[in-house]
Design an enzyme around this catalytic site. Structure first.
Site, short mmCIF file in Angstrom:
data_model
loop_
_atom_site.label_atom_id
_atom_site.label_comp_id
_atom_site.label_asym_id
_atom_site.label_seq_id
_atom_site.Cartn_x
_atom_site.Cartn_y
_atom_site.Cartn_z
N SER A 119 -7.78 15.83 -7.72
CA SER A 119 -6.89 14.71 -8.24
C SER A 119 -7.05 14.53 -9.52
O SER A 119 -6.22 13.87 -10.29
CB SER A 119 -7.44 13.30 -7.48
OG SER A 119 -8.77 13.25 -7.71
N HIS A 140 -1.98 19.08 -4.65
CA HIS A 140 -2.31 17.86 -4.92
C HIS A 140 -1.47 16.72 -3.82
O HIS A 140 -0.45 16.35 -4.16
CB HIS A 140 -2.21 17.11 -6.24
CG HIS A 140 -3.00 15.62 -5.98
ND1 HIS A 140 -2.61 14.79 -7.24
CD2 HIS A 140 -3.96 15.22 -5.43
CE1 HIS A 140 -3.43 13.52 -6.94
NE2 HIS A 140 -4.18 14.00 -5.75
N GLU A 152 2.00 16.90 -5.47
CA GLU A 152 2.27 17.20 -6.98
C GLU A 152 1.57 18.96 -6.95
O GLU A 152 0.79 19.23 -6.41
CB GLU A 152 1.06 16.51 -7.58
CG GLU A 152 1.36 15.30 -8.32
CD GLU A 152 0.76 14.57 -9.35
OE1 GLU A 152 1.02 14.35 -10.49
OE2 GLU A 152 -0.57 14.33 -8.83
N ASN A 190 -1.94 9.90 -10.67
CA ASN A 190 -3.21 9.17 -10.81
C ASN A 190 -3.29 8.92 -12.48
O ASN A 190 -3.97 7.84 -12.92
CB ASN A 190 -4.41 10.28 -10.75
CG ASN A 190 -4.51 10.31 -9.21
OD1 ASN A 190 -4.33 9.04 -8.39
ND2 ASN A 190 -5.10 11.27 -8.73
N1 3HC Z 1 -1.37 9.65 10.21
C1 3HC Z 1 -0.46 9.45 10.77
N2 3HC Z 1 0.54 8.29 10.55
C2 3HC Z 1 -0.06 7.17 9.94
C3 3HC Z 1 -1.20 7.11 9.42
C4 3HC Z 1 -1.97 8.43 9.11
N3 3HC Z 1 -2.97 8.72 8.70
N4 3HC Z 1 -1.45 6.15 8.63
C5 3HC Z 1 -0.29 5.37 8.84
N5 3HC Z 1 0.78 6.21 9.58
C6 3HC Z 1 1.99 5.65 9.96
C7 3HC Z 1 2.12 4.52 11.13
O1 3HC Z 1 1.83 5.08 12.21
C8 3HC Z 1 3.56 3.95 10.57
O2 3HC Z 1 4.42 4.68 10.96
P1 3HC Z 1 6.10 4.20 11.26
O3 3HC Z 1 6.46 4.35 10.03
O4 3HC Z 1 6.60 5.35 11.88
O5 3HC Z 1 6.01 2.92 12.14
C9 3HC Z 1 3.71 4.15 9.01
O6 3HC Z 1 2.64 5.07 8.86
C10 3HC Z 1 2.96 2.77 8.52
O7 3HC Z 1 1.90 2.45 8.86
P2 3HC Z 1 1.36 0.94 9.39
O8 3HC Z 1 2.53 0.40 10.05
O9 3HC Z 1 0.17 1.14 9.97
O10 3HC Z 1 0.80 0.35 8.02
P3 3HC Z 1 1.84 0.00 6.89
O11 3HC Z 1 3.23 -0.35 6.97
O12 3HC Z 1 0.98 -1.17 5.93
O13 3HC Z 1 1.54 1.12 5.94
C11 3HC Z 1 0.62 2.66 4.63
C12 3HC Z 1 0.42 1.85 5.67
C13 3HC Z 1 1.65 3.92 4.68
C14 3HC Z 1 -0.79 3.28 4.07
C15 3HC Z 1 1.15 1.90 3.17
O14 3HC Z 1 0.37 0.75 3.11
C16 3HC Z 1 1.23 2.59 1.82
O15 3HC Z 1 2.15 3.29 1.53
N6 3HC Z 1 0.21 2.35 1.00
C17 3HC Z 1 0.11 2.72 -0.18
C18 3HC Z 1 -0.55 4.36 -0.06
C19 3HC Z 1 -0.71 4.98 -1.56
O16 3HC Z 1 -0.16 4.51 -2.55
N7 3HC Z 1 -1.03 6.11 -1.47
C20 3HC Z 1 -1.40 7.06 -2.56
C21 3HC Z 1 -2.78 6.97 -2.85
S1 3HC Z 1 -3.07 7.77 -4.60
C22 3HC Z 1 -3.38 9.26 -3.72
O17 3HC Z 1 -3.64 9.31 -2.60
C23 3HC Z 1 -3.99 10.35 -4.97
C24 3HC Z 1 -5.57 10.62 -4.74
O18 3HC Z 1 -5.62 11.65 -5.71
C25 3HC Z 1 -6.43 9.46 -5.23
#
Ligand code: 3HC
Length: 291
Positions: A119, A140, A152, A190
């Site tokens: 990352s 990424h 990315e 990031n």
């Molecule tokens: N695998 C498969 N499906 C998943 C899953 C997983 N691990 N986690 C969630 N889902 C699916 C759910 O089944 C649901 O499907 P649907 O759209 O078909 O109904 C959908 O994702 C939404 O899940 P939930 O209803 O349980 O929960 P939310 O609506 O609260 O969404 C989330 C959860 C998608 C995690 C949302 O909160 C989100 O987008 N959060 C922000 C995540 C983010 O910013 N990530 C980037 C982080 S930075 C990074 O990763 C970089 C690294 O280098 C640090």
């Protein structure tokens, strides 16, 4: 160049998600970790996450069954090397990554493209320690990998055009969208996301708002799916701190200085969801703010 077989090193938070999406897209996957227990945990998680997709009718039970047969697990780096594409998704520690690349080296095929899901660590520096800087890239993924649309792609200074185009075609076959970032500290996502999270921790540290008011403000006031502190817990506070340190050291600008409160949480071992405590306490039925 066509990619069919993919090796993944590290079956943790990112590695299991990466194996999940590659297997669903029809690639043969070899998933590696140093502990059998981690591999078993990863396969159970992949099974559960694919079930979520079946329940929501995103994939069929047959898609799931076929995908699971495409994933082979192994404790040996020698099984990961001889593939068309290798993605390293181990701990965010440069020494660990260098050791993995050195261990893979004798087993790579002539044409193997070597990539890292880092990352924030310099792709050019990681590449320079391998025998193939021209066939080395940053690949990424975002967490949770099966849900997030972006990958990315980071070109090191020596990455050749064929490697870049091949990786871009892979991202498209996964059904995801590539974005291209140059190899500067923390790349694009990031570089922008972590200072926002760090600023949210400063707002908490300075008493501008509570955990709850900061997260509610950003969820409802800026339409973010998660508040910044909830997101920090989701990513892991140790990872957030490590990325802030890379920005601070690499760009030598005080605007990137990690908030002392973030450091304090990491020192306490309160790393977020994975340790059941961070800005929220996850040990009960629902998360409770810890400040
Ligand atoms: N695998 C498969 N499906 C998943 C899953 C997983 N691990 N986690 C969630 N889902 C699916 C759910 O089944 C649901 O499907 P649907 O759209 O078909 O109904 C959908 O994702 C939404 O899940 P939930 O209803 O349980 O929960 P939310 O609506 O609260 O969404 C989330 C959860 C998608 C995690 C949302 O909160 C989100 O987008 N959060 C922000 C995540 C983010 O910013 N990530 C980037 C982080 S930075 C990074 O990763 C970089 C690294 O280098 C640090």
């Amino acid at each position: 160049m066509e990619i069919n077989k993919v090796g993944i090193v590290g079956a943790g938070q990112m590695g299991n998600g990466i194996a999940h999406v590659f297997a669903l897209a029809g690639y043969d996957v070899v998933l590696n970790d140093i502990a059998q227990e981690s591999l078993e945990r990863a396969m159970a998680l992949i099974d559960r996450n694919m079930d979520r997709q079946v329940t929501r009718k995103k994939i069929t039970p047959e898609d799931k069954a076929k995908a699971l047969t495409r994933i082979r697990t192994t404790l040996e780096l020698a099984d990961v090397g001889p593939n068309d594409l290798v993605i390293e998704a181990a701990t965010e520690d440069e020494e660990v990554k260098n050791r993995i690349f050195a261990g893979l080296q004798p087993h790579l095929l002539e044409h193997t493209i070597l990539t890292s899901n880092t990352s924030s660590i310099s792709i050019t520096r990681l590449a320079s320690r391998t025998d193939r800087p021209e066939r080395f890239m940053g690949f990424h993924f975002m967490n949770p990998v099966p849900v997030m649309q972006l990958v990315e792609l980071i070109r090191g200074i020596a990455t050749d055009e064929e490697t870049y185009e091949t990786c871009k075609a892979v991202v498209l076959r996964l059904g995801k969208t590539p974005s291209t970032a140059e190899d500067f500290p923390a790349f694009i996502v990031n570089r922008i996301l972590m200072p926002m999270i760090n600023e949210a921790v400063y707002a908490l540290y300075e008493g501008v708002g509570s955990v709850e008011s900061i997260d509610t403000s950003m969820r409802l006031g800026a339409n973010h799916p998660m508040g910044p502190l909830e997101l920090a817990d989701f990513i892991g506070l140790d990872t957030c701190l490590a990325i802030m340190n890379v920005l601070h050291d690499g760009l030598a600008d005080t605007k990137y200085r990690p908030c002392p409160l973030l450091t304090k949480y990491v020192e306490a071992g309160w790393l977020g969801r994975k340790t059941k405590r961070g800005f929220y306490d996850y040990r009960g039925e629902r998360p409770v703010p810890t400040r």
